[in-house]
Scaffold this motif. Structure first.
Motif, PDB file in Angstrom:
ATOM      1  N   PRO A  59       0.814  -1.214   0.000  1.00 30.28           N
ATOM      2  CA  PRO A  59       0.000   0.000   0.000  1.00 30.28           C
ATOM      3  C   PRO A  59       0.851   1.269   0.000  1.00 30.28           C
ATOM      4  O   PRO A  59       1.829   1.378   0.720  1.00 30.28           O
ATOM      5  CB  PRO A  59      -0.805  -0.109   1.297  1.00 30.28           C
ATOM      6  N   SER A  60       0.458   2.215  -0.855  1.00 31.65           N
ATOM      7  CA  SER A  60       1.158   3.499  -0.909  1.00 31.65           C
ATOM      8  C   SER A  60       0.368   4.592  -0.194  1.00 31.65           C
ATOM      9  O   SER A  60       0.845   5.718  -0.072  1.00 31.65           O
ATOM     10  CB  SER A  60       1.418   3.904  -2.361  1.00 31.65           C
ATOM     11  N   GLY A  61      -0.840   4.249   0.284  1.00 29.11           N
ATOM     12  CA  GLY A  61      -1.645   5.218   1.002  1.00 29.11           C
ATOM     13  C   GLY A  61      -2.682   4.537   1.864  1.00 29.11           C
ATOM     14  O   GLY A  61      -3.053   3.377   1.625  1.00 29.11           O
ATOM     15  N   LEU A  62      -3.153   5.257   2.881  1.00 35.05           N
ATOM     16  CA  LEU A  62      -4.116   4.722   3.833  1.00 35.05           C
ATOM     17  C   LEU A  62      -5.008   5.844   4.336  1.00 35.05           C
ATOM     18  O   LEU A  62      -4.529   6.940   4.618  1.00 35.05           O
ATOM     19  CB  LEU A  62      -3.377   4.097   5.029  1.00 35.05           C
ATOM     20  N   VAL A  63      -6.296   5.571   4.435  1.00 36.18           N
ATOM     21  CA  VAL A  63      -7.226   6.466   5.106  1.00 36.18           C
ATOM     22  C   VAL A  63      -8.074   5.614   6.041  1.00 36.18           C
ATOM     23  O   VAL A  63      -8.531   4.537   5.664  1.00 36.18           O
ATOM     24  CB  VAL A  63      -8.105   7.286   4.127  1.00 36.18           C
ATOM     25  N   VAL A  64      -8.203   6.075   7.281  1.00 32.85           N
ATOM     26  CA  VAL A  64      -9.030   5.395   8.281  1.00 32.85           C
ATOM     27  C   VAL A  64     -10.090   6.377   8.734  1.00 32.85           C
ATOM     28  O   VAL A  64      -9.772   7.518   9.080  1.00 32.85           O
ATOM     29  CB  VAL A  64      -8.189   4.920   9.492  1.00 32.85           C
ATOM     30  N   LEU A  65     -11.349   5.946   8.715  1.00 32.56           N
ATOM     31  CA  LEU A  65     -12.422   6.803   9.177  1.00 32.56           C
ATOM     32  C   LEU A  65     -13.387   6.028  10.051  1.00 32.56           C
ATOM     33  O   LEU A  65     -13.489   4.802   9.960  1.00 32.56           O
ATOM     34  CB  LEU A  65     -13.157   7.461   8.017  1.00 32.56           C
ATOM     35  N   HIS A  66     -14.038   6.756  10.922  1.00 26.62           N
ATOM     36  CA  HIS A  66     -15.019   6.215  11.860  1.00 26.62           C
ATOM     37  C   HIS A  66     -16.245   7.107  11.773  1.00 26.62           C
ATOM     38  O   HIS A  66     -16.138   8.302  11.522  1.00 26.62           O
ATOM     39  CB  HIS A  66     -14.478   6.244  13.297  1.00 26.62           C
ATOM     40  N   TRP A  67     -17.426   6.540  12.023  1.00 29.26           N
ATOM     41  CA  TRP A  67     -18.629   7.370  12.052  1.00 29.26           C
ATOM     42  C   TRP A  67     -19.411   7.092  13.320  1.00 29.26           C
ATOM     43  O   TRP A  67     -19.330   6.012  13.886  1.00 29.26           O
ATOM     44  CB  TRP A  67     -19.495   7.194  10.812  1.00 29.26           C
ATOM     45  N   TYR A  68     -20.137   8.125  13.738  1.00 31.04           N
ATOM     46  CA  TYR A  68     -20.867   8.033  14.996  1.00 31.04           C
ATOM     47  C   TYR A  68     -22.057   8.986  14.975  1.00 31.04           C
ATOM     48  O   TYR A  68     -22.010  10.033  14.325  1.00 31.04           O
ATOM     49  CB  TYR A  68     -19.949   8.374  16.178  1.00 31.04           C
ATOM     50  N   PRO A  69     -23.134   8.635  15.681  1.00 35.18           N
ATOM     51  CA  PRO A  69     -24.257   9.568  15.818  1.00 35.18           C
ATOM     52  C   PRO A  69     -23.935  10.595  16.905  1.00 35.18           C
ATOM     53  O   PRO A  69     -23.108  10.346  17.778  1.00 35.18           O
ATOM     54  CB  PRO A  69     -25.420   8.662  16.247  1.00 35.18           C
ATOM     55  N   SER A  70     -24.573  11.745  16.838  1.00 30.78           N
ATOM     56  CA  SER A  70     -24.396  12.745  17.894  1.00 30.78           C
ATOM     57  C   SER A  70     -25.746  13.378  18.201  1.00 30.78           C
ATOM     58  O   SER A  70     -26.705  13.238  17.450  1.00 30.78           O
ATOM     59  CB  SER A  70     -23.385  13.813  17.474  1.00 30.78           C
ATOM     60  N   LEU A  71     -25.805  14.082  19.293  1.00 30.85           N
ATOM     61  CA  LEU A  71     -27.037  14.748  19.687  1.00 30.85           C
ATOM     62  C   LEU A  71     -27.249  16.069  18.948  1.00 30.85           C
ATOM     63  O   LEU A  71     -28.357  16.593  18.910  1.00 30.85           O
ATOM     64  CB  LEU A  71     -27.030  15.014  21.199  1.00 30.85           C
ATOM     65  N   ALA A  73     -26.537  16.677  15.625  1.00 27.13           N
ATOM     66  CA  ALA A  73     -26.725  16.555  14.176  1.00 27.13           C
ATOM     67  C   ALA A  73     -27.737  15.449  13.883  1.00 27.13           C
ATOM     68  O   ALA A  73     -27.768  14.432  14.577  1.00 27.13           O
ATOM     69  CB  ALA A  73     -25.391  16.236  13.501  1.00 27.13           C
ATOM     70  N   SER A  74     -28.532  15.655  12.849  1.00 23.17           N
ATOM     71  CA  SER A  74     -29.549  14.657  12.526  1.00 23.17           C
ATOM     72  C   SER A  74     -28.952  13.428  11.847  1.00 23.17           C
ATOM     73  O   SER A  74     -29.539  12.351  11.908  1.00 23.17           O
ATOM     74  CB  SER A  74     -30.634  15.275  11.648  1.00 23.17           C
ATOM     75  N   LEU A  75     -27.815  13.583  11.201  1.00 25.00           N
ATOM     76  CA  LEU A  75     -27.136  12.463  10.542  1.00 25.00           C
ATOM     77  C   LEU A  75     -25.816  12.174  11.254  1.00 25.00           C
ATOM     78  O   LEU A  75     -25.217  13.068  11.852  1.00 25.00           O
ATOM     79  CB  LEU A  75     -26.857  12.809   9.075  1.00 25.00           C
ATOM     80  N   PRO A  76     -25.334  10.933  11.180  1.00 25.95           N
ATOM     81  CA  PRO A  76     -24.034  10.618  11.783  1.00 25.95           C
ATOM     82  C   PRO A  76     -22.912  11.474  11.183  1.00 25.95           C
ATOM     83  O   PRO A  76     -23.019  11.978  10.070  1.00 25.95           O
ATOM     84  CB  PRO A  76     -23.830   9.134  11.441  1.00 25.95           C
ATOM     85  N   THR A  77     -21.843  11.609  11.935  1.00 22.98           N
ATOM     86  CA  THR A  77     -20.659  12.344  11.511  1.00 22.98           C
ATOM     87  C   THR A  77     -19.526  11.355  11.300  1.00 22.98           C
ATOM     88  O   THR A  77     -19.335  10.439  12.097  1.00 22.98           O
ATOM     89  CB  THR A  77     -20.250  13.369  12.590  1.00 22.98           C
ATOM     90  N   ALA A  78     -18.773  11.532  10.225  1.00 22.73           N
ATOM     91  CA  ALA A  78     -17.592  10.705   9.972  1.00 22.73           C
ATOM     92  C   ALA A  78     -16.350  11.511  10.320  1.00 22.73           C
ATOM     93  O   ALA A  78     -16.309  12.722  10.105  1.00 22.73           O
ATOM     94  CB  ALA A  78     -17.538  10.276   8.507  1.00 22.73           C
ATOM     95  N   GLN A  79     -15.343  10.834  10.874  1.00 25.22           N
ATOM     96  CA  GLN A  79     -14.062  11.461  11.187  1.00 25.22           C
ATOM     97  C   GLN A  79     -12.947  10.662  10.525  1.00 25.22           C
ATOM     98  O   GLN A  79     -12.870   9.447  10.703  1.00 25.22           O
ATOM     99  CB  GLN A  79     -13.800  11.475  12.685  1.00 25.22           C
ATOM    100  N   ILE A  80     -12.104  11.366   9.789  1.00 30.77           N
ATOM    101  CA  ILE A  80     -10.889  10.748   9.256  1.00 30.77           C
ATOM    102  C   ILE A  80      -9.839  10.897  10.337  1.00 30.77           C
ATOM    103  O   ILE A  80      -9.439  12.006  10.681  1.00 30.77           O
ATOM    104  CB  ILE A  80     -10.434  11.426   7.949  1.00 30.77           C
TER     105      ILE A  80
END
Length: 149
Positions: A59-71, A73-80
């Motif tokens: 691999p020459s590159g990598l991105v890791v992201l996680h998503w979670y609901p919050s109070l 925002a109506s839609l989940p938020t993703a974080q890189i």
């Protein structure tokens, strides 16, 4: 997921662990390949994704992201939480392709927003974020939950 000029962006799997260990070691984040294989599998079965850029070798590159609901925002938020491109492979559009694939994964998970976490000492990542449409909204403070042995 995506392919361009022999470069493939796809979900990471356990067989990528050795190459990812080398990529992470080069960025100052050493991790054993066995541990990485376990972490990749945990991500595959949780609320997140690890995507790799592969071009005729490790691999020459990598991105890791996680998503979670919050109070707030109506839609989940993703974080890189991780975005890395091998220094020898930079300036070829790999980071942008990884970001595009991460955004697609976040949309597929139902997210309404994506955030890029970059420390103050990561000026190049902050500049990349600004160039790709991220706006600065302050910093993140971190505190360990367990005492170090």
């Amino acid at each position: 997921m995506a392919s361009r000029y022999g470069l493939e962006i796809r979900a990471a799997n356990g067989s990528d662990a050795a190459g990812l260990a080398e990529l992470l070691r080069g960025s100052g984040h050493p991790a054993a390949s066995e541990t990485l294989a376990e972490r990749i599998e945990a991500l595959r079965h949780g609320s997140g994704a690890a995507l790799v850029a592969v071009d005729w070798g490790p691999p020459s590159g990598l991105v890791v992201l996680h998503w979670y609901p919050s109070l707030t925002a109506s839609l989940p938020t993703a974080q890189i939480t991780t975005l890395l491109v091998d220094p020898e492979a930079r300036r070829r559009g790999i980071g942008r392709l990884l970001l595009k694939a991460a955004s697609q994964a976040a949309r597929s998970a139902g997210c309404g927003e994506i955030q890029l976490l970059a420390r103050h000492d990561q000026a190049d990542l902050q500049a990349f974020g600004a160039a790709t449409g991220f706006s600065d909204h302050g910093s993140v403070s971190v505190r360990p939950l367990r005492k170090k042995a």
